[in-house]
Design an enzyme around this catalytic site. Sequence first.
Site, PDB file in Angstrom:
ATOM      1  N   TYR A 275       0.869  -1.312  -0.039  1.00 16.63           N
ATOM      2  CA  TYR A 275       0.079  -0.006  -0.024  1.00 16.63           C
ATOM      3  C   TYR A 275       1.085   1.428  -0.165  1.00 16.63           C
ATOM      4  O   TYR A 275       0.186   2.326  -0.364  1.00 16.63           O
ATOM      5  CB  TYR A 275      -1.007   0.011   1.174  1.00 16.63           C
ATOM      6  CG  TYR A 275      -1.974  -1.077   1.151  1.00 16.63           C
ATOM      7  CD1 TYR A 275      -3.069  -0.947   0.758  1.00 16.63           C
ATOM      8  CD2 TYR A 275      -1.831  -2.290   1.812  1.00 16.63           C
ATOM      9  CE1 TYR A 275      -4.176  -1.849   0.620  1.00 16.63           C
ATOM     10  CE2 TYR A 275      -2.648  -3.274   1.694  1.00 16.63           C
ATOM     11  CZ  TYR A 275      -3.903  -3.130   0.978  1.00 16.63           C
ATOM     12  OH  TYR A 275      -5.068  -4.237   1.101  1.00 16.63           O
TER      13      TYR A 275
ATOM     14  N   GLU B  83     -10.057   3.331  -2.998  1.00 16.41           N
ATOM     15  CA  GLU B  83     -11.326   4.088  -2.527  1.00 16.41           C
ATOM     16  C   GLU B  83     -11.175   5.246  -2.155  1.00 16.41           C
ATOM     17  O   GLU B  83     -11.779   5.853  -1.129  1.00 16.41           O
ATOM     18  CB  GLU B  83     -11.515   3.245  -1.058  1.00 16.41           C
ATOM     19  CG  GLU B  83     -11.541   1.553  -0.940  1.00 16.41           C
ATOM     20  CD  GLU B  83     -12.063   1.040   0.339  1.00 16.41           C
ATOM     21  OE1 GLU B  83     -12.183   1.850   1.206  1.00 16.41           O
ATOM     22  OE2 GLU B  83     -11.889  -0.262   0.352  1.00 16.41           O
TER      23      GLU B  83
ATOM     24  N   GLU C 273      -9.069  -6.693  -2.614  1.00 15.04           N
ATOM     25  CA  GLU C 273      -9.130  -7.149  -1.285  1.00 15.04           C
ATOM     26  C   GLU C 273     -10.337  -8.130  -1.275  1.00 15.04           C
ATOM     27  O   GLU C 273     -11.321  -7.867  -1.773  1.00 15.04           O
ATOM     28  CB  GLU C 273      -9.148  -5.992   0.012  1.00 15.04           C
ATOM     29  CG  GLU C 273      -7.994  -5.096   0.148  1.00 15.04           C
ATOM     30  CD  GLU C 273      -8.111  -4.116   1.113  1.00 15.04           C
ATOM     31  OE1 GLU C 273      -7.345  -3.111   1.165  1.00 15.04           O
ATOM     32  OE2 GLU C 273      -9.219  -4.015   1.798  1.00 15.04           O
TER      33      GLU C 273
END
Length: 560
Positions: free
Chosen positions: A96, A165, A266
């Site tokens: 990430y 997101e 995910e």
Amino acid sequence: MLLKNLALGAVCAASGALASDSSSSGSSLPPIEVAGNKFFYSNNGSQFYIKGIAYQADTVNGSAGDNINDPLADYSTCSRDIPYLKKLDTNVVRVYAVNNTLDHSKCMEALAENDIYVIADLSVPGKSIDRTDPQWNVELYERYTGVVDSFANYTNVLGFFAGNEVTNNASNTEASTFVKAAVRDVKKYISDKNYRKIPVGYSSNDDEDTRVAMADYFSCGDTDVKADFYGINMYEWCGDSNFQTSGYKARTQDFKNLSIPIFFSEYGCNAVKPRKFSEVQTLYGDNMTDVWSGGIVYMYFEEDNGYGLVSVDNNNVKTLSDFDNLSSQMAQIKPSIAKNSSYTASSTSLSCPATQKYWHANTDLPPTPSKDLCGCMHDSLSCVVNTDKIDEDHYGDLFGYVCSKVDCGGITANSTSGKYGSYSFCSAEEQLSFVLNLYYQKNGKSSSACDFKGSASLQKASTKSGCSPVLSQIGSSGTGSASSSVSGLYSSNSSSKPSSKKSGDNGGDSSSSSSSSSSSSTASAKEKNLALGSKASLSQVILSFVATLGVVAGAGFAMA
């Protein structure tokens, strides 16, 4: 090198042949290519399914600098963990946040030797596109392209995520225009640098109001603009479920016409413990493989949110029950394998979503950030911010007052209307200097019109060779467009300063608004590793101050 426990028949054979010829470098694995809605090995055309693990320990206390917990820069850690990843039949890890100042070669080579690819997010805490303050600016452009520079030469980089997101519900769909601009510009940067064609995509949440429009938005348009792949953080299957009742059937129907690869960026709801991972057989089964290209289990390390597959104590790894269950499930999958040579995409293009109740992102995207253009603009000004007297935390009052007196369209961005100022990507200091100079000119170039109690000061305006044509085309208001560009005029340590403003996270504590039973599980999953606060956005400052506080804010700066 012998492969262990690979269960994908044709892919297994292909990978074994490659591994026997591999050397200890990132070039030992063939790049993964995109064709239609599928991934393929570039050397033999066999279809590639993602069998991934989210692989990064908590970075919530990290920053944009050296404190990021970068798993690809710590060989002692990655070499310790690779055998466990192999037991899970892992062929992709997702990270990430990476630290560009560190060396990743040893871990990248070790992963390549074990047939493991990497998908890396381009952002980092403090430097990412924030849904409450969406910008695509010079600082972010340099961060994102810096990651590309660090990893482009490793062929086991499957691709990059330009956002995670960022839009998470209907209230912030406009933020997606900035992410799509990032996709566009990173793809162009890769091409301009003559790197191999590395796919660039986006990772979304599973919000019921926006999920389809958002996937269509990132998948639509010309090849140089649209995402190369699309991920969804999917937590709809919890405990014992099936293809229909879990929501997987409905989601497969939703995205059956998507023209780019889609996968779970995910998955692994933990509302029911231990996780049995029975969804694995469905995800890699015939009901889904025409549409989906696998998924990435969240996550490797056990943390407070309870999603870990292993616990680590004093460098000792202990596998948890979730690990054993996932390993057993992965060993059983046998998805059908397509060949690129005989594959014909059922859909090659997609219409962009229309503006509607739950979708407001314009297809006209923000401009490509240019440090050189911002430098040209700033040097051409006579009235600028006095940084010795005021810091960025106090710019708000000045923006509020000045933008109530002059047109600030040259520095603002409206992603609903698709109108963007030519300097909307410049630093806050450069933008404030630009509007201060407008105010100074409007008020007869009086020295008192460039004071603001010492917050502004005069400088000798100058224009470097090559700047004049572009500045002329843009115009004094900053709202025009230039047919030419400038480049190579301002180095990283020039007077054109990158903004010190830290954009907030792109999805640190975001969660799915799905109607599935896993919504609370998803929320805990996102309380993970990328959350930092942010300052008020320039657009928020201008809108709020001009609308309600302009006069009050201006009182402190009123001219004699």
